[in-house]
Design a protein around this motif. Structure first.
Motif, PDB file in Angstrom:
ATOM      1  N   ASP A 152       0.831  -1.209   0.000  1.00 36.79           N
ATOM      2  CA  ASP A 152       0.000   0.000   0.000  1.00 36.79           C
ATOM      3  C   ASP A 152       0.868   1.262   0.000  1.00 36.79           C
ATOM      4  OD1 ASP A 152      -2.374   1.472   0.079  1.00 36.79           O
ATOM      5  OD2 ASP A 152      -2.322   1.596   2.256  1.00 36.79           O
ATOM      6  N   THR A 153       1.963   1.230   0.751  1.00 37.89           N
ATOM      7  CA  THR A 153       2.836   2.402   0.840  1.00 37.89           C
ATOM      8  C   THR A 153       3.587   2.648  -0.463  1.00 37.89           C
ATOM      9  OG1 THR A 153       3.118   2.087   3.226  1.00 37.89           O
ATOM     10  CG2 THR A 153       4.786   3.412   2.074  1.00 37.89           C
ATOM     11  N   TRP A 154       4.164   1.602  -1.006  1.00 29.83           N
ATOM     12  CA  TRP A 154       5.009   1.780  -2.194  1.00 29.83           C
ATOM     13  C   TRP A 154       4.207   1.901  -3.473  1.00 29.83           C
ATOM     14  CZ3 TRP A 154       9.933   3.136  -2.458  1.00 29.83           C
ATOM     15  CH2 TRP A 154      10.672   3.085  -1.272  1.00 29.83           C
ATOM     16  N   ALA A 155       2.936   1.525  -3.428  1.00 26.95           N
ATOM     17  CA  ALA A 155       2.095   1.730  -4.616  1.00 26.95           C
ATOM     18  C   ALA A 155       1.935   3.204  -4.929  1.00 26.95           C
ATOM     19  CB  ALA A 155       0.728   1.079  -4.413  1.00 26.95           C
ATOM     20  N   THR A 156       2.014   4.049  -3.895  1.00 27.21           N
ATOM     21  CA  THR A 156       1.865   5.492  -4.107  1.00 27.21           C
ATOM     22  C   THR A 156       3.072   6.105  -4.801  1.00 27.21           C
ATOM     23  OG1 THR A 156       2.748   5.931  -1.889  1.00 27.21           O
ATOM     24  CG2 THR A 156       0.367   5.694  -2.093  1.00 27.21           C
ATOM     25  N   ASN A 157       4.135   5.335  -5.010  1.00 26.22           N
ATOM     26  CA  ASN A 157       5.310   5.851  -5.708  1.00 26.22           C
ATOM     27  C   ASN A 157       5.234   5.640  -7.220  1.00 26.22           C
ATOM     28  OD1 ASN A 157       7.650   6.594  -3.579  1.00 26.22           O
ATOM     29  ND2 ASN A 157       6.413   4.906  -2.782  1.00 26.22           N
ATOM     30  N   PHE A 158       4.169   5.000  -7.679  1.00 28.54           N
ATOM     31  CA  PHE A 158       4.032   4.699  -9.107  1.00 28.54           C
ATOM     32  C   PHE A 158       2.716   5.267  -9.629  1.00 28.54           C
ATOM     33  CE2 PHE A 158       6.635   1.320  -7.291  1.00 28.54           C
ATOM     34  CZ  PHE A 158       7.739   1.362  -8.124  1.00 28.54           C
ATOM     35  N   SER A 159       2.756   5.740 -10.856  1.00 30.98           N
ATOM     36  CA  SER A 159       1.547   6.242 -11.503  1.00 30.98           C
ATOM     37  C   SER A 159       0.715   5.071 -12.014  1.00 30.98           C
ATOM     38  CB  SER A 159       1.906   7.168 -12.658  1.00 30.98           C
ATOM     39  OG  SER A 159       2.579   6.441 -13.688  1.00 30.98           O
ATOM     40  N   ALA A 160      -0.537   5.381 -12.361  1.00 31.67           N
ATOM     41  CA  ALA A 160      -1.406   4.331 -12.909  1.00 31.67           C
ATOM     42  C   ALA A 160      -0.820   3.759 -14.194  1.00 31.67           C
ATOM     43  CB  ALA A 160      -2.800   4.904 -13.157  1.00 31.67           C
ATOM     44  N   LYS A 161      -0.171   4.608 -14.971  1.00 32.00           N
ATOM     45  CA  LYS A 161       0.425   4.139 -16.230  1.00 32.00           C
ATOM     46  C   LYS A 161       1.521   3.113 -15.982  1.00 32.00           C
ATOM     47  CE  LYS A 161       2.760   5.853 -20.389  1.00 32.00           C
ATOM     48  NZ  LYS A 161       3.321   7.042 -21.072  1.00 32.00           N
ATOM     49  N   ASP A 162       2.256   3.300 -14.878  1.00 32.56           N
ATOM     50  CA  ASP A 162       3.340   2.358 -14.579  1.00 32.56           C
ATOM     51  C   ASP A 162       2.827   0.949 -14.355  1.00 32.56           C
ATOM     52  OD1 ASP A 162       5.243   4.370 -14.716  1.00 32.56           O
ATOM     53  OD2 ASP A 162       5.083   4.862 -12.581  1.00 32.56           O
ATOM     54  N   PHE A 163       1.614   0.826 -13.844  1.00 32.13           N
ATOM     55  CA  PHE A 163       1.091  -0.498 -13.506  1.00 32.13           C
ATOM     56  C   PHE A 163       0.673  -1.296 -14.745  1.00 32.13           C
ATOM     57  CE2 PHE A 163       0.804   1.378  -9.311  1.00 32.13           C
ATOM     58  CZ  PHE A 163       1.115   0.318  -8.487  1.00 32.13           C
ATOM     59  N   TYR A 164       0.568  -0.643 -15.915  1.00 32.31           N
ATOM     60  CA  TYR A 164       0.265  -1.431 -17.109  1.00 32.31           C
ATOM     61  C   TYR A 164       1.333  -1.291 -18.194  1.00 32.31           C
ATOM     62  CZ  TYR A 164      -1.538   2.763 -19.528  1.00 32.31           C
ATOM     63  OH  TYR A 164      -1.665   4.000 -20.114  1.00 32.31           O
ATOM     64  N   THR A 165       2.271  -0.347 -18.038  1.00 33.74           N
ATOM     65  CA  THR A 165       3.352  -0.250 -19.032  1.00 33.74           C
ATOM     66  C   THR A 165       4.704  -0.686 -18.467  1.00 33.74           C
ATOM     67  OG1 THR A 165       3.773   2.078 -18.445  1.00 33.74           O
ATOM     68  CG2 THR A 165       2.194   1.648 -20.224  1.00 33.74           C
ATOM     69  N   ASP A 166       4.861  -0.653 -17.146  1.00 36.42           N
ATOM     70  CA  ASP A 166       6.153  -0.987 -16.534  1.00 36.42           C
ATOM     71  C   ASP A 166       5.936  -1.864 -15.303  1.00 36.42           C
ATOM     72  OD1 ASP A 166       8.869  -1.001 -16.313  1.00 36.42           O
ATOM     73  OD2 ASP A 166       9.032   0.959 -15.363  1.00 36.42           O
ATOM     74  N   ARG A 167       5.080  -2.869 -15.467  1.00 37.78           N
ATOM     75  CA  ARG A 167       4.718  -3.715 -14.319  1.00 37.78           C
ATOM     76  C   ARG A 167       5.929  -4.483 -13.782  1.00 37.78           C
ATOM     77  NH1 ARG A 167       1.898  -8.781 -14.573  1.00 37.78           N
ATOM     78  NH2 ARG A 167       1.577  -8.360 -16.788  1.00 37.78           N
ATOM     79  N   GLY A 168       6.872  -4.840 -14.659  1.00 36.90           N
ATOM     80  CA  GLY A 168       8.058  -5.564 -14.206  1.00 36.90           C
ATOM     81  C   GLY A 168       8.876  -4.761 -13.213  1.00 36.90           C
ATOM     82  N   GLN A 196       0.339  -9.574 -10.582  1.00 40.45           N
ATOM     83  CA  GLN A 196      -0.610  -9.784 -11.674  1.00 40.45           C
ATOM     84  C   GLN A 196      -1.039  -8.433 -12.263  1.00 40.45           C
ATOM     85  OE1 GLN A 196      -1.245 -12.850 -12.686  1.00 40.45           O
ATOM     86  NE2 GLN A 196      -0.027 -13.723 -11.015  1.00 40.45           N
ATOM     87  N   PRO A 197      -1.642  -8.430 -13.473  1.00 39.53           N
ATOM     88  CA  PRO A 197      -2.149  -7.168 -14.030  1.00 39.53           C
ATOM     89  C   PRO A 197      -3.135  -6.488 -13.085  1.00 39.53           C
ATOM     90  CG  PRO A 197      -2.124  -8.877 -15.707  1.00 39.53           C
ATOM     91  CD  PRO A 197      -1.801  -9.557 -14.413  1.00 39.53           C
ATOM     92  N   THR A 211      -6.269   3.150 -26.002  1.00 37.01           N
ATOM     93  CA  THR A 211      -4.883   3.551 -26.245  1.00 37.01           C
ATOM     94  C   THR A 211      -4.074   2.413 -26.846  1.00 37.01           C
ATOM     95  OG1 THR A 211      -4.974   5.108 -24.387  1.00 37.01           O
ATOM     96  CG2 THR A 211      -2.788   4.434 -25.157  1.00 37.01           C
ATOM     97  N   GLN A 212      -4.272   1.216 -26.311  1.00 40.96           N
ATOM     98  CA  GLN A 212      -3.547   0.063 -26.831  1.00 40.96           C
ATOM     99  C   GLN A 212      -3.940  -0.227 -28.276  1.00 40.96           C
ATOM    100  OE1 GLN A 212      -1.071  -1.459 -25.337  1.00 40.96           O
ATOM    101  NE2 GLN A 212      -1.262  -0.241 -23.490  1.00 40.96           N
TER     102      GLN A 212
END
Length: 327
Positions: A152-168, A196-197, A211-212
């Motif tokens: 929960d804490t570290w999720a706030t360091n990433f944008s929504a875009k990061d979770f589908y373009t830079d998930r690795g 997971q996605p 967009t995709q």
């Protein structure tokens, strides 16, 4: 009286033997192949800090028992499972996590990680958390809470875009931070981590799909352009190769003609030289090295005969007389 004393003595012996058997039976415990154990002393209410890691039967003493910990890899899930799931003993099953991204979007994450307890720190783990209501080590719930807090804490360091373009990259950071916190707080090692996605709100998910699709259309157009470019370049190379081939063929033909002409000229000059030498010898023969004055006359007569011999007698000579002009 003696008979009564004997009966009482025999009964006492039987009770003593039975007590010894019960004491011995309860003084031995088994360490399973898939477990590490700590020995709990019931009389002093204390725990031996040295873990038992070798499988087999060990003597713990009357009233004492073993506190078992798994020595194999275990799973902690934050997933949406259906009713057909058959849970494995020792694994933790939890609902997906609701978190927020750095741009404030609420998303739902599904993930899982494999963990393993640190053998050398089993006593510290038990000393920290103790037992649960069933008498088993109570580290699972604390581990789940720590994991939820880290994600929960570290999720706030990433944008929504990061979770589908830079998930690795997101998964790598989550694993690193989770390993640090669980190792520091609960003496647990994270062996692997899988993210997971993410589940996005419908409007955002639809925008991602659109967009995709646009990106895919752009990529298809780029590939088509590249294909056409390659085709045209191939056609150009073929035409250049054909032109080069024609040029080489023309140059070869020109060289052949030149060589043939040179050969014919050389042959003609050679033949004329041979003929000239023959004529010179014939003239020398008829003039007898200048003795006869009429040598040239004889030579010319000889040439006349040779010309007559070479003449084609089958042909006919026709003399054409022009008609007088009409008046």
């Amino acid at each position: 009286a003696n008979e009564k004393v004997f009966i009482v003595g025999a009964g006492g012996c039987c009770c003593f033997v039975i007590a010894i058997i019960i004491v011995l039976a309860t003084s031995f415990k088994t360490v399973d192949q898939s477990e590490w154990c700590l020995k709990y002393y019931w009389w002093s209410e204390s725990v031996d800090p040295e873990p038992l890691v070798e499988p087999g039967i060990v003597m713990v003493g009357l009233g004492n028992y073993l506190i078992s910990f798994p020595n194999t890899n275990k799973y902690c899930y934050f997933r949406q499972f259906d009713a057909s799931l058959t849970p494995n003993e020792g694994d933790s099953y939890n609902r997906p996590l609701n978190v927020r991204t750095s741009d404030g979007l609420a998303i739902k994450l599904e993930l899982e990680f494999v963990y393993r307890l640190q053998q050398q720190n089993l006593f510290k783990l038990y000393e920290l958390l103790g037992d649960d209501a069933s008498g088993k080590p109570a580290y699972t719930s604390s581990m789940v809470h720590v994991a939820m807090g880290v994600i929960d804490t570290w999720a706030t360091n990433f944008s929504a875009k990061d979770f589908y373009t830079d998930r690795g990259n997101v998964a790598t950071v989550f694993k690193l931070k989770l390993t640090e916190e669980l190792g520091k707080l609960l003496h647990i090692d994270v062996m692997s981590f899988q993210l997971q996605p993410a589940h996005f709100p419908d409007a955002f998910a639809n925008a991602i799909i659109e967009t995709q699709e646009k990106k895919q259309d752009i990529e298809v157009a780029r590939q088509e352009r590249t294909t056409k470019k390659i085709q045209k370049e191939s056609e150009l190379k073929n035409e250049q190769s054909l032109a080069k081939k024609v040029q080489l063929r023309a140059e070869a033909e020109a060289e052949k003609i030149r060589l043939d002409a040179e050969a014919q000229a050389a042959q003609y000059l050679y033949r004329q030289g041979v003929v000239a030498q023959g004529y010179a010898k014939a003239l020398q023969h008829f003039s007898q090295n200048g003795v006869q004055a009429n040598g040239m006359t004889n030579f010319l007569a000889y040439m006349q005969l040779e010309a007559l011999k070479a003449h084609n007698s089958t042909g006919k000579l026709v003399r054409l007389t022009p008609l007088p002009a009409s008046q």
